[in-house]
Design a protein around this motif. Structure first.
Motif, PDB file in Angstrom:
ATOM      1  N   ASP A   4       6.351  -8.524   1.742  1.00 27.03           N
ATOM      2  CA  ASP A   4       4.896  -8.663   1.719  1.00 27.03           C
ATOM      3  C   ASP A   4       4.504 -10.146   1.672  1.00 27.03           C
ATOM      4  N   GLU A  25       6.968  -2.242  -0.605  1.00 29.19           N
ATOM      5  CA  GLU A  25       6.616  -3.627  -0.295  1.00 29.19           C
ATOM      6  C   GLU A  25       6.951  -4.519  -1.480  1.00 29.19           C
ATOM      7  N   ASN A  62       3.414  -0.802  -3.184  1.00 29.94           N
ATOM      8  CA  ASN A  62       3.740  -2.139  -3.685  1.00 29.94           C
ATOM      9  C   ASN A  62       4.577  -2.062  -4.958  1.00 29.94           C
TER      10      ASN A  62
HETATM   11 CA    CA Z   1       1.147  -5.076  -0.073  1.00 26.50          CA
END
Ligand code: CA
Ligand code: C2E
Ligand code: CA
Ligand code: CA
Length: 275
Positions: A175, A145, A113
């Motif tokens: 995401d 993401e 992320n």
């Molecule tokens: Ca995520």
């Protein structure tokens, strides 16, 4: 009545003060957490919808606080973003996740992320290059993401950075798809490799015909645009059957596994391989 009013006001002020102090304390703790190795990455399996084989893991940060125990990212990521600490923390996650994934079988990827703030530091593309070369993880096994908030501000620079990173062979996933105001327009802005349908849609699949229609529409859109879709937060067999029916290619959720420490990932991978 007057004194009661004042008392209430004072009490409220004192509470706010306590909150501020607690926040400040947590902020200092967060600063130390990186230096004293209090962070650990957990990995949640992502499986192929058809074969149910693990195709990758999402890296999810955990904080072992010396007094509070395990602190949820929902609690400390926002604070890390407000204080800017997410930049060094995010870099640590990226480097560590690449190193960890380099020890997995070659067909298993890792998703990391990224916070919008990491795009503002101007060094993100370089950090990605360096994380890949230090770990010797092939770029094709890394996925990043981002949420649409990344694209909300400073569009030009952010897009240039994203194109640079994708040019390396790293996949870019959107995401929490569907939770923002303009998810659709961002699909036009950048060639995403993957759409992760937010778990709020999956949760209501069984009870809401609208949710099923939305999931189906997103999957169809993905097919037309050549984008893989992942269903997030799949917890039940019924949800699995429904997202399969709608054509989701990948599944992530408690049904196939909660986020696990690295040692358990190794057990899971070993279990999958013929011995
Ligand atoms: Ca995520
Ligand atoms: P996210 O990126 O949307 O990650 C998915 C979250 O959903 C994770 O929560 C995961 O544990 C949870 N989840 C997965 N499957 C299920 C399910 O079947 N049911 C339910 N109820 N939940 C499920 P987690 O680990 O608490 O992380 C929360 C959020 O914190 C993440 O949401 C992400 O936005 C943020 N975060 C976590 N690690 C990082 C990081 O390294 N960097 C940044 N920038 N953000 C992170
Ligand atoms: Ca998500
Ligand atoms: Ca999220």
């Amino acid at each position: 009545a007057k004194s009661k009013g004042r008392g209430t006001f004072c009490f409220f002020e004192a509470t706010m003060d306590a909150n501020r102090q607690e926040r400040r304390k947590l902020e200092l703790d967060l600063q130390q957490a990186l230096e004293t190795n209090q962070f650990e990455i957990y990995y949640q399996p992502q499986v192929d919808a058809a074969s149910e084989e693990v195709v990758g893991f999402e890296a999810l940060l955990r904080w072992h606080h010396p007094e509070r125990g395990l602190v949820s990212p929902a609690e400390f990521i926002p604070l890390a973003e407000e204080t800017g600490l997410i930049v060094p923390i995010g870099e640590w996650v990226l480097r560590q996740a690449c190193k960890d994934a380099a020890g997995w079988p070659a067909d298993i990827g890792v998703a990391v992320n990224l916070s919008p703030l990491q795009f503002r530091s101007q060094t993100l593309a370089h950090t990605v290059v360096s994380a890949l070369s230090d770990s010797e993880l092939p770029a094709s096994r890394l996925e990043l993401e981002i949420t649409e908030s990344v694209l909300l501000t400073d569009n030009e620079t952010t897009l240039a950075t994203l194109h640079h990173i994708r040019g390396l062979g790293v996949r870019i996933a959107m995401d929490d798809f569907g939770t923002g105001y303009s998810s659709l327009s961002y699909l036009r802005l950048f060639p995403f490799d993957k759409i992760k349908i937010d778990q709020s849609f999956i949760r209501e699949l069984g009870s809401s015909k609208d949710c099923a229609a939305i999931v189906k529409a997103v999957v169809d859109l993905g097919v037309s645009l050549g984008i893989t879709t992942t269903a997030e937060g799949v917890e039940t067999k019924d949800q699995l059957n429904r997202v399969r029916e709608q054509g989701c290619r990948e599944i992530q959720g408690y049904l196939f596994g909660k986020p696990l420490p690295l040692s358990s990932v190794h057990d899971l991978i070993r279990g999958r391989l013929p011995s």
